[in-house]
Design an enzyme around this catalytic site. Structure first.
Site: not given
Ligand SMILES: NC(=O)c1ccc[n+]([C@@H]2O[C@H](COP(=O)([O-])OP(=O)(O)OC[C@H]3O[C@@H](n4cnc5c(N)ncnc54)[C@H](OP(=O)(O)O)[C@@H]3O)[C@@H](O)[C@H]2O)c1
Length: 283
Positions: A167, A171
């Protein structure tokens, strides 16, 4: 009932929590293309610079949220929406769940990083209102959950199982809620308890891999929207089930589909498998 009021009763009014965030902004933008869903409330936390401002000045949302002012108090907006869509942080989500519970409002929760106690509180609220809770709203990932169940059943205990996710650098939680859900689906199918068999990263003298474990590896880099691969590996062959999201619109479209679906459910806790009709009779 006139044709006009008939069509208006088909419109679902949405409150978006975390309206200025990556997902909130994408949901507001996605609604622009839909005739049967309208954003009527935009929420942010009290200290957010967007509070009191029109959402048309929200970065990335020029004109799409015109006419909506960002506000901080969901309670005050309780009469103005049918479904809350919440992509924020766990503490904010739980506060919003309490308000929705008091007012009997349906909720779609995309926030990840919820603890099992948080999920218990959400389950409790679902006894009085309808809630969709899903760590990943994309159709593709939810299809992967079904494929993983089949793969785990067929490949069984013979294959080593590793879950790799990547990600963007912003995040906050790891492994991703999606990776954890993938692990749960596999563990449940194999009759294992994920809390006992999960290995979160490896370093140093780890010793040989135990065949009972499910490994997780996390990558955080750049602007990756969300990649997940589950590897089933045995001597001589390897099966990989992968999903790669290239746009947040896929999650936003899923969340809006869930919002349209949950207005039909008086109460209960559901996930995207329910919304998409992917739940098999024994799952
Ligand atoms: N289920 C899915 O399909 C899916 C897909 C993508 C992301 N997610 C999850 O959704 C969540 C949000 O992701 P994101 O990328 O949109 O994050 P983000 O860009 O940080 O957006 C979160 C927004 O919520 C705001 N916020 C923080 N505390 C709040 C509060 N108490 N009340 C109201 N708003 C509050 C943040 O404000 P500040 O910026 O000031 O903190 C920010 O505007 C994460 O948990 C992520 O893992 C789920």
């Amino acid at each position: 009932m006139s044709e006009e009021s008939q069509s208006r009763s088909d419109v679902t009014r949405i409150a978006v929590a975390g309206a200025a965030g990556r997902m909130g902004a994408t949901i507001i933008e996605t609604c622009r293309d839909l005739a049967d869903i309208v954003v009527t409330v935009a929420l942010e936390h009290p200290g957010h610079p967007m509070i009191g401002k029109s959402m048309d000045t929200c970065p990335g949302n020029i004109e799409t949220g015109k006419g909506i002012h960002c506000q901080a108090d969901l309670e005050l907006a309780a009469d103005d929406f049918d479904v809350l869509i919440d992509f924020t942080r766990p503490e904010a989500t739980l506060n919003n769940v309490e308000v929705c519970r008091r007012h009997g409002k349906r909720i779609v929760i995309g926030t990840t990083g919820l603890t099992s106690e948080d999920k218990d509180r959400i389950q409790d609220a679902a006894s009085v209102t309808g809630i969709v809770l899903a760590p990943n709203m994309s159709i593709g990932v939810n299809l992967c959950f079904t494929l993983l169940e089949t793969a785990a059943r067929i490949l069984g205990q013979e294959f080593d199982i590793e879950i790799i996710e990547a990600h963007h650098r912003h995040k906050l939680d790891a492994p991703s809620g999606t990776a954890l859900r993938m692990g749960e689906v596999i563990a449940d199918t194999l009759g294992r308890d994920l809390s006992q068999c999960a290995i979160y990263g490896r370093q140093g003298q780890t010793g040989e891999r135990s065949s009972e474990t499910i490994g997780f590896a996390t990558i955080r880099a750049g602007d990756i929207v969300g990649d997940h691969t589950v590897m089933f590996a045995a001597p001589g062959e390897r099966v990989e089930i992968s999903h790669k999201a290239s746009s947040r619109r896929t999650f936003a479209a899923g969340a809006l589909r869930a919002a349209k679906w949950i207005v039909q459910q008086p109460f209960g806790l559901f996930d995207m498998q329910d919304v998409l009709g992917l739940r098999t009779r024994d799952s």
